[in-house]
Scaffold this active site. Sequence first.
Site, PDB file in Angstrom:
ATOM      1  CG  HIS A 204       6.431 -50.705  47.449  1.00 37.10           C
ATOM      2  ND1 HIS A 204       5.265 -50.822  48.146  1.00 37.10           N
ATOM      3  CD2 HIS A 204       6.150 -49.950  46.362  1.00 37.10           C
ATOM      4  CE1 HIS A 204       4.313 -50.184  47.501  1.00 37.10           C
ATOM      5  NE2 HIS A 204       4.823 -49.632  46.417  1.00 37.10           N
TER       6      HIS A 204
HETATM    7  N1  UDP Z   1       0.137 -56.920  45.401  1.00 37.94           N
HETATM    8  C1  UDP Z   1       0.209 -58.201  44.868  1.00 37.94           C
HETATM    9  N2  UDP Z   1       1.225 -59.025  45.273  1.00 37.94           N
HETATM   10  C2  UDP Z   1       2.160 -58.660  46.184  1.00 37.94           C
HETATM   11  C3  UDP Z   1       2.069 -57.353  46.744  1.00 37.94           C
HETATM   12  C4  UDP Z   1       1.056 -56.504  46.312  1.00 37.94           C
HETATM   13  O1  UDP Z   1      -0.628 -58.577  44.056  1.00 37.94           O
HETATM   14  O2  UDP Z   1       3.043 -59.448  46.497  1.00 37.94           O
HETATM   15  C5  UDP Z   1      -0.938 -56.027  44.933  1.00 37.94           C
HETATM   16  C6  UDP Z   1      -1.773 -55.440  46.042  1.00 37.94           C
HETATM   17  O3  UDP Z   1      -2.791 -56.333  46.406  1.00 37.94           O
HETATM   18  C7  UDP Z   1      -2.304 -54.175  45.389  1.00 37.94           C
HETATM   19  C8  UDP Z   1      -1.171 -53.764  44.505  1.00 37.94           C
HETATM   20  O4  UDP Z   1      -0.347 -54.911  44.317  1.00 37.94           O
HETATM   21  O5  UDP Z   1      -3.422 -54.434  44.577  1.00 37.94           O
HETATM   22  C9  UDP Z   1      -0.440 -52.666  45.194  1.00 37.94           C
HETATM   23  O6  UDP Z   1       0.652 -52.377  44.518  1.00 37.94           O
HETATM   24  P1  UDP Z   1       1.891 -51.652  45.169  1.00 37.94           P
HETATM   25  O7  UDP Z   1       1.838 -51.794  46.636  1.00 37.94           O
HETATM   26  O8  UDP Z   1       3.073 -52.156  44.431  1.00 37.94           O
HETATM   27  O9  UDP Z   1       1.672 -50.147  44.724  1.00 37.94           O
HETATM   28  P2  UDP Z   1       0.904 -48.915  45.338  1.00 37.94           P
HETATM   29  O10 UDP Z   1      -0.516 -49.322  45.556  1.00 37.94           O
HETATM   30  O11 UDP Z   1       1.598 -48.531  46.602  1.00 37.94           O
HETATM   31  O12 UDP Z   1       1.016 -47.880  44.289  1.00 37.94           O
END
Ligand code: UDP
Length: 349
Positions: A204
């Site tokens: 994403h």
């Molecule tokens: N996550 C979730 N469901 C999903 C995909 C991700 O609960 O379908 C959780 C994942 O386990 C993590 C968080 O969302 O705790 C990560 O968020 P994201 O990847 O959107 O953001 P980033 O960490 O890259 O800022």
Amino acid sequence: MIKIVNIVGARPQFIKCAAISRVIRERSDIEEVIVHTGQHYDRNMSEIFFKELDIPEPDVNLGVGSGTHAVQTAEILSSFEKILLDVKPDWVLVYGDTNSTLAAALAASKLNLKIAHVEAGLRSFNREMPEEINRIVTDHVSDILFAPTQTAMDLLAAEGLAGLSNLSGDVMYDSVLYSRSLAEKKFGNTRIVPYDNFYLATVHRQENTDRPERLESIFKAFERMDLPVVLPLHPRTKNTIGKVNPGENIKIIEPVGYLEMLMLLHQSQKVLTDSGGLQKEAFFMEKQCITLREETEWTETLNDNWNSIVGTDTEKILESLKTEPTGERGNYFGDGRAAHHIINTLLQQ
Ligand code: UDP
């Protein structure tokens, strides 16, 4: 009695805030006000996390929704200022690196309110990432910087911020430790997806979703893998996916709740992602991670090959699947009580 405003807006922030909010509610000397900016608003990107992680209903929802970076930031900035003038908190807690983090920190700093940044000191050294700008600015207007790792402490020191920094450990580690047993209780041996063996993937990051050729290259690798690739699809990626035509081996599902995600991690063979949080969660859950970016903020996870940076080249991604971790995982992310350390530190200020 002190008053803390917790401001969140995006999925990873709900998970971080849940750990802090839980500790606040164990005490009687803190009043908590939760503000949701509305940056993420779909049920499975927002509400489900409040329910599953038992976060109180937000006291205020700013309802900003989607928009360009400038529009989103500006709307939060002006509407959050009104809330702050009304609530007059002792501390404003901001999390991570989203537009909500940046806007909230700016609004609070112009009112001379005290700001604590949870997950401070992360750097990718890639200023094309909107998150990198958000982190740098937020760290430099905050009054106390809670760093999840020693690496983050060192990076803050290099920017002249050692005096404001505090090594708290990682609230996402707290969250995994707390929620893993909840997830096991809820799902037991139930398989979340109908595959005995599979790879878990998320994609994403703007750098991958805004360039269909990068997404295509990633999907070509997924298509040629020896196991199905389960891909809970982020709304941002949904907008690009029509242009790249994922094949049969890619099993697209709707975004799942946090407990389901922990089960998917547990049940998967390996993880492929461009997410920041998921790289660490793979590490916490003892799964090897392949990072679909050119750099990582979480450099500790690279030790002993638990994580590898492969970018988006199809052949490189496929090659990386053949590697395995080479040693025990180190202990870099604290003692699982980061949220307690953060709240205790704030109470001592
Ligand atoms: N996550 C979730 N469901 C999903 C995909 C991700 O609960 O379908 C959780 C994942 O386990 C993590 C968080 O969302 O705790 C990560 O968020 P994201 O990847 O959107 O953001 P980033 O960490 O890259 O800022």
